[in-house]
Design a protein around this motif. Structure first.
Motif, PDB file in Angstrom:
ATOM      1  N   PRO A   1       0.830  -1.207   0.000  1.00 46.66           N
ATOM      2  CA  PRO A   1       0.000   0.000   0.000  1.00 46.66           C
ATOM      3  C   PRO A   1       0.867   1.261   0.000  1.00 46.66           C
ATOM      4  O   PRO A   1       1.933   1.285   0.612  1.00 46.66           O
ATOM      5  CB  PRO A   1      -0.782  -0.125   1.312  1.00 46.66           C
ATOM      6  CG  PRO A   1       0.043  -1.015   2.177  1.00 46.66           C
ATOM      7  CD  PRO A   1       0.744  -1.961   1.260  1.00 46.66           C
ATOM      8  N   VAL A   2       0.376   2.294  -0.698  1.00 45.29           N
ATOM      9  CA  VAL A   2       1.123   3.553  -0.727  1.00 45.29           C
ATOM     10  C   VAL A   2       0.782   4.414   0.488  1.00 45.29           C
ATOM     11  O   VAL A   2       1.578   5.261   0.898  1.00 45.29           O
ATOM     12  CB  VAL A   2       0.869   4.352  -2.030  1.00 45.29           C
ATOM     13  CG1 VAL A   2       1.437   3.582  -3.219  1.00 45.29           C
ATOM     14  CG2 VAL A   2      -0.620   4.634  -2.238  1.00 45.29           C
ATOM     15  N   ASP A   3      -0.417   4.227   1.056  1.00 42.47           N
ATOM     16  CA  ASP A   3      -0.810   4.960   2.256  1.00 42.47           C
ATOM     17  C   ASP A   3      -1.948   4.201   2.934  1.00 42.47           C
ATOM     18  O   ASP A   3      -2.367   3.140   2.457  1.00 42.47           O
ATOM     19  CB  ASP A   3      -1.221   6.403   1.927  1.00 42.47           C
ATOM     20  CG  ASP A   3      -2.334   6.457   0.884  1.00 42.47           C
ATOM     21  OD1 ASP A   3      -3.120   5.492   0.779  1.00 42.47           O
ATOM     22  OD2 ASP A   3      -2.417   7.459   0.159  1.00 42.47           O
ATOM     23  N   THR A   4      -2.449   4.735   4.048  1.00 44.02           N
ATOM     24  CA  THR A   4      -3.464   4.025   4.821  1.00 44.02           C
ATOM     25  C   THR A   4      -4.762   3.845   4.030  1.00 44.02           C
ATOM     26  O   THR A   4      -5.401   2.784   4.103  1.00 44.02           O
ATOM     27  CB  THR A   4      -3.756   4.789   6.134  1.00 44.02           C
ATOM     28  OG1 THR A   4      -2.505   4.980   6.807  1.00 44.02           O
ATOM     29  CG2 THR A   4      -4.691   4.011   7.032  1.00 44.02           C
ATOM     30  N   ALA A   5      -5.121   4.880   3.273  1.00 45.10           N
ATOM     31  CA  ALA A   5      -6.358   4.780   2.479  1.00 45.10           C
ATOM     32  C   ALA A   5      -6.237   3.638   1.464  1.00 45.10           C
ATOM     33  O   ALA A   5      -7.173   2.860   1.266  1.00 45.10           O
ATOM     34  CB  ALA A   5      -6.633   6.104   1.775  1.00 45.10           C
ATOM     35  N   ASP A   6      -5.065   3.532   0.865  1.00 41.24           N
ATOM     36  CA  ASP A   6      -4.818   2.475  -0.112  1.00 41.24           C
ATOM     37  C   ASP A   6      -4.867   1.101   0.585  1.00 41.24           C
ATOM     38  O   ASP A   6      -5.467   0.148   0.082  1.00 41.24           O
ATOM     39  CB  ASP A   6      -3.451   2.716  -0.763  1.00 41.24           C
ATOM     40  CG  ASP A   6      -3.194   1.786  -1.933  1.00 41.24           C
ATOM     41  OD1 ASP A   6      -4.177   1.374  -2.589  1.00 41.24           O
ATOM     42  OD2 ASP A   6      -2.018   1.456  -2.192  1.00 41.24           O
TER      43      ASP A   6
END
Ligand code: FE
Ligand code: CA
Length: 515
Positions: free
Chosen positions: A328-333
């Motif tokens: 994942p690139v960030d938490t949303a991802d």
């Protein structure tokens, strides 16, 4: 000069064996092999130097395996075999002295597949022990023992799980003990080999030495073949293969540390990485008792599969590497609803197979930890929370789901919660994570990672030593025993100990600890 190669056309004329089955080492017309025996007679001594194996047992079938290699550590990776096809015969008997032979067959070991054969034997009786051996020229292999899955619900089924066998980190002492268990099966959960160069810095196995060609990180098919050969020189590993049929899946190190799909963690471009994956998957197929359905096509290989149409146990073997979404690139991802570690196709296949199962126990052989431990562990199911929710939902549609896991080099027993954000939610299944056979060397009961795991009420055991998990299934209950050996680096003499035993009653998922 005569062409030493077998005449493939002759084979095809003599029987209905397909050219694909012939070329792929699965079947050959046994009658046509007589003329080829003279050819086999010229083989170097010791062609069965890598032992024998069986795998993927069903209620009436099993896959047999051997790979001819008179000189397993020949630096070129060819195992000391001449570069031509060699006929191999096999026989399956109900007794160890082969007085009651129930199946005979043949296959061609070709250099294209590292002289491996993968014949599948059908028409066997359920829940029955068999013995098998191979012949090449005048040479006879060691005898292997195998067993079919039970059909009815009243059997007692005993298996062990194993993973992570970094040969250079220690002795395979755990297998020395495992072969004493008279198991119905072994489930191997990944990291059968490691791709790293073996040097003085990581060679902790006392008494072992390797030549310089083992010192480089693996990039070619021949290097992968040599690495499988090196690990298979361990007599306890060969004995474990000969003792029971194995279900094998892979994790990352059969190709490269922590890879996902076509993504390398070391910056290898996907265009190049698929080449590494192709040769890694091919060497995996060549060296393990898996069926023809796993033969790679280029960089793709179908390892996920099911076995068992009986009433006691069904095995669902997963692939948590080949189809996963990238890190994942960030938490949303990371929390994206469509994020998957199995890939859409395998997810559908798994959920259908769980819902449609009539077995009392549904055993899921899986690479990496399912239980929620920390959101930072994105290489595990923690990196794929939406997929985990779908899996946990699917587990509620089936009878007694049990997840088997490897990868972390620790023993962990965990209860799987319907909703990991609510520890009070229902337990829907259990996860038995087995420690490594040798990876990370001796280990200790507790270590720097212990607090990360044991802070969760649903984690019921943590132990950082080497070993395996022993599981007993009956219609009424599952008993899991976590076995350890206190050391592996100095020698293979360590005794076996049981650090924890749990009972899981049928219909009541959870782990009841026994004294
Ligand atoms: Fe590992
Ligand atoms: Ca791993």
């Amino acid at each position: 000069m005569t062409d030493p190669r077998l005449n493939r056309r002759t084979f095809l004329q003599l029987s209905g064996v397909s050219s694909a089955a012939l070329a792929l080492g699965v079947a050959a017309p046994i009658g046509a092999l007589a003329s080829a025996e003279a050819d086999g007679a010229q083989l170097p001594d010791g062609v069965f130097g890598l032992g024998v194996a069986s795998g993927d047992p069903g209620t009436g079938s099993v896959v047999l395996w051997t790979r001819l290699a008179p000189e397993p550590l020949a630096p070129d990776g060819h195992g000391g075999m001449p570069p031509r096809p060699v006929p191999v015969r096999y026989e399956v008997a109900t007794d160890e002295s082969f007085r009651q032979v129930v199946r005979r067959g043949a296959a061609v070991a070709s250099p294209e597949l590292a002289h491996s054969v993968h014949p599948q034997v059908d028409g066997l009786d359920p829940g029955r022990e068999y013995f098998y051996r191979f012949h090449a020229g005048r040479q006879v292999s060691p005898t292997g023992r195998t067993k079919t899955l039970p059909a009815g619900p009243d059997a007692t089924f005993r298996f062990a799980t194993a993973s992570c066998q970094a040969w250079y980190h220690g002795h395979f002492t755990a297998y020395r003990h495992l072969v004493q268990e008279e198991l119905d099966a072994v489930v191997f959960l990944g990291d059968y080999i490691y791709e790293y160069g073996i040097t003085a810095a990581n060679l902790w196995r006392a008494g072992a030495a390797v030549t310089p060609e083992h010192g480089v990180e693996i990039q070619t098919l021949e290097q992968f073949r040599l690495r499988y050969s090196l690990f298979k020189t361990d007599p306890h590993l060969q004995a474990a293969h000969a003792a029971a049929p194995w279900f094998v899946t892979w994790d990352d190190h059969e190709v490269q540390n922590n890879y996902g799909a076509d993504g390398s963690r070391y910056g290898v471009l996907p265009e190049h990485f698929v080449h590494l994956r192709a040769v890694g998957y091919r060497a995996f197929y060549e060296n393990l008792p898996v069926s023809l359905s796993t033969l790679p096509e280029g960089p793709d290989s179908t390892v996920y599969r099911r076995s068992g149409d009986g009433e006691l146990v069904r095995f669902h073997v997963l692939d948590t590497r080949q189809y996963r979404d990238p890190l994942p690139v960030d938490t949303a991802d990371q929390n994206r609803e469509d994020r998957s570690i199995l890939g859409a196709e395998q997810e559908t296949w798994l959920y259908d197979g769980l819902a449609g199962s009539t077995a009392a126990w549904n055993v899921i052989a899986n690479g990496v930890t399912v239980a929620a431990i920390t959101t930072n562990r994105t290489d595990q199911w923690d990196g794929y929370p939406a997929n985990r929710r779908r899996l946990l939902d699917a587990m509620r549609t089936t009878s007694n789901p049990v997840v088997l896991t490897g990868d972390i080099h620790k023993h962990v027993a965990a209860e799987l919660k319907a909703d990991f954000t609510d520890p009070a939610s229902a337990t829907v299944g259990v996860e038995l994570i087995c420690t490594s056979i040798a990876s990370d060397g001796d280990g200790a009961p507790t270590d720097a990672y212990t607090p990360d795991w044991v802070r969760h009420p649903y984690v019921r055991l943590y132990d950082g030593r080497r070993g395996y998990v022993h599981v007993t299934l009956t219609r009424d209950a599952m008993t899991s025993e976590f076995k350890i050996v206190p050391w592996v680096e100095a020698d293979a003499d360590a005794p076996l100990a049981t650090v924890a035993r749990f009972v899981t009653p049928a219909g009541a998922p959870g782990l009841e600890r026994l004294a």
